[in-house]
Design an enzyme around this catalytic site. Sequence first.
Site, PDB file in Angstrom:
ATOM      1  N   ARG A   1       0.844  -1.195   0.000  1.00 30.35           N
ATOM      2  CA  ARG A   1       0.000   0.000   0.000  1.00 30.35           C
ATOM      3  C   ARG A   1       0.883   1.250   0.000  1.00 30.35           C
ATOM      4  O   ARG A   1       1.488   1.581   1.013  1.00 30.35           O
ATOM      5  CB  ARG A   1      -0.917  -0.008   1.228  1.00 30.35           C
ATOM      6  CG  ARG A   1      -1.921  -1.149   1.215  1.00 30.35           C
ATOM      7  CD  ARG A   1      -2.614  -1.296   2.550  1.00 30.35           C
ATOM      8  NE  ARG A   1      -1.670  -1.672   3.598  1.00 30.35           N
ATOM      9  CZ  ARG A   1      -2.025  -2.077   4.815  1.00 30.35           C
ATOM     10  NH1 ARG A   1      -3.308  -2.146   5.127  1.00 30.35           N
ATOM     11  NH2 ARG A   1      -1.128  -2.395   5.705  1.00 30.35           N
TER      12      ARG A   1
ATOM     13  N   ASP B   1       1.988   5.226  -0.147  1.00 26.93           N
ATOM     14  CA  ASP B   1       1.522   6.465   0.467  1.00 26.93           C
ATOM     15  C   ASP B   1       1.088   7.482  -0.582  1.00 26.93           C
ATOM     16  O   ASP B   1       1.357   7.331  -1.782  1.00 26.93           O
ATOM     17  CB  ASP B   1       2.649   7.102   1.295  1.00 26.93           C
ATOM     18  CG  ASP B   1       2.878   6.393   2.613  1.00 26.93           C
ATOM     19  OD1 ASP B   1       1.983   5.663   3.057  1.00 26.93           O
ATOM     20  OD2 ASP B   1       3.961   6.588   3.195  1.00 26.93           O
TER      21      ASP B   1
ATOM     22  N   TYR C   1      12.027  -0.910  -3.742  1.00 25.54           N
ATOM     23  CA  TYR C   1      11.717   0.489  -4.005  1.00 25.54           C
ATOM     24  C   TYR C   1      12.961   1.205  -4.506  1.00 25.54           C
ATOM     25  O   TYR C   1      14.093   0.824  -4.182  1.00 25.54           O
ATOM     26  CB  TYR C   1      11.253   1.183  -2.718  1.00 25.54           C
ATOM     27  CG  TYR C   1       9.822   0.927  -2.318  1.00 25.54           C
ATOM     28  CD1 TYR C   1       8.810   1.803  -2.685  1.00 25.54           C
ATOM     29  CD2 TYR C   1       9.485  -0.179  -1.547  1.00 25.54           C
ATOM     30  CE1 TYR C   1       7.488   1.583  -2.294  1.00 25.54           C
ATOM     31  CE2 TYR C   1       8.168  -0.409  -1.153  1.00 25.54           C
ATOM     32  CZ  TYR C   1       7.188   0.483  -1.527  1.00 25.54           C
ATOM     33  OH  TYR C   1       5.892   0.258  -1.142  1.00 25.54           O
TER      34      TYR C   1
ATOM     35  N   ARG D   1      10.759   6.161   3.261  1.00 28.95           N
ATOM     36  CA  ARG D   1      11.030   7.601   3.248  1.00 28.95           C
ATOM     37  C   ARG D   1      11.681   8.076   4.542  1.00 28.95           C
ATOM     38  O   ARG D   1      12.453   9.038   4.537  1.00 28.95           O
ATOM     39  CB  ARG D   1       9.742   8.369   2.955  1.00 28.95           C
ATOM     40  CG  ARG D   1       9.246   8.118   1.533  1.00 28.95           C
ATOM     41  CD  ARG D   1       8.165   9.091   1.141  1.00 28.95           C
ATOM     42  NE  ARG D   1       6.929   8.843   1.843  1.00 28.95           N
ATOM     43  CZ  ARG D   1       6.195   9.790   2.443  1.00 28.95           C
ATOM     44  NH1 ARG D   1       6.601  11.057   2.442  1.00 28.95           N
ATOM     45  NH2 ARG D   1       5.072   9.483   3.029  1.00 28.95           N
TER      46      ARG D   1
END
Length: 281
Positions: free
Chosen positions: A50, A52, A121, A209
């Site tokens: 999921r 952001d 990522y 992040r």
Amino acid sequence: MRIRIDLAYDGGAFHGWAIQPGLRTVQASFEDALATALRLERVRVVCAGRTDTGVHARGQVVHLDVDESVVVRSAGRSQDPPLDALARRLNGILDPDVRVRRVVAAPEGFDARFSALQRRYAYRLWDSPHDVDPLRRSHVVAWDRPLDLDLLTEASAHLVGHRDFASFCRRREGATTIRTLLELSWARDASGTIEATVVADAFCHSMVRSLVGCLLAVGDGRRPTSWSAEVQAGLSRHPAVTVAHAHGLTLEEVSYPPDDELAERARLTRALRTEAGDDDG
């Protein structure tokens, strides 16, 4: 039948993956398109990760369960196989910032979320803001200080492994923050773009992040290379760690085991994590 769908999307105009009342999200947009394509009142999908608000994806994976006759009927008079016809129909319905890359029958035991072995990522930056390519500004973050890749690499090494990443996560009640970080590496390409590659079995909410935000403070010289280890050892959100901007982050790939190991992988993952604990970049 269970169907696997591979997706790509530009997250800039979405309020993340998960459905939120009154807001445009990837899940809501995609499920609406699926319901239209399959001529059903409602469809629900399960995703691998999921993302952001503002985060992009090239390698998102979802699954859904649907009666095979529904898929065949939705193809209408198309001469293509029903799943190929579904992919084309979806791309005709969806807005251009979401694309279906493929639609296939999922193997036995496949679960887009719990069968996954790892997620990869990429986080992209420029550390020369005056040279920012305006055509890529929505996908690459401009950093106003020079970054030292050797410092970034040294600080990143302290974080790789099986650890509690509570210092880099937004806690969710009942969720574990223990993850296995498999890779956290940095490279600069010929254009000057710096890319962090972050690979783990799964990620907590805002974990990628937060990791990047912590390491950038080391890379631009504001903190020593030992700071990343100090933050991780604290096991609580550190007020000095800034969560990096969302638009630099892209979910690139989700990896799965061989078909005959999918069901067992899903069983093991469910045993390790609660529903609230997995997975968000």
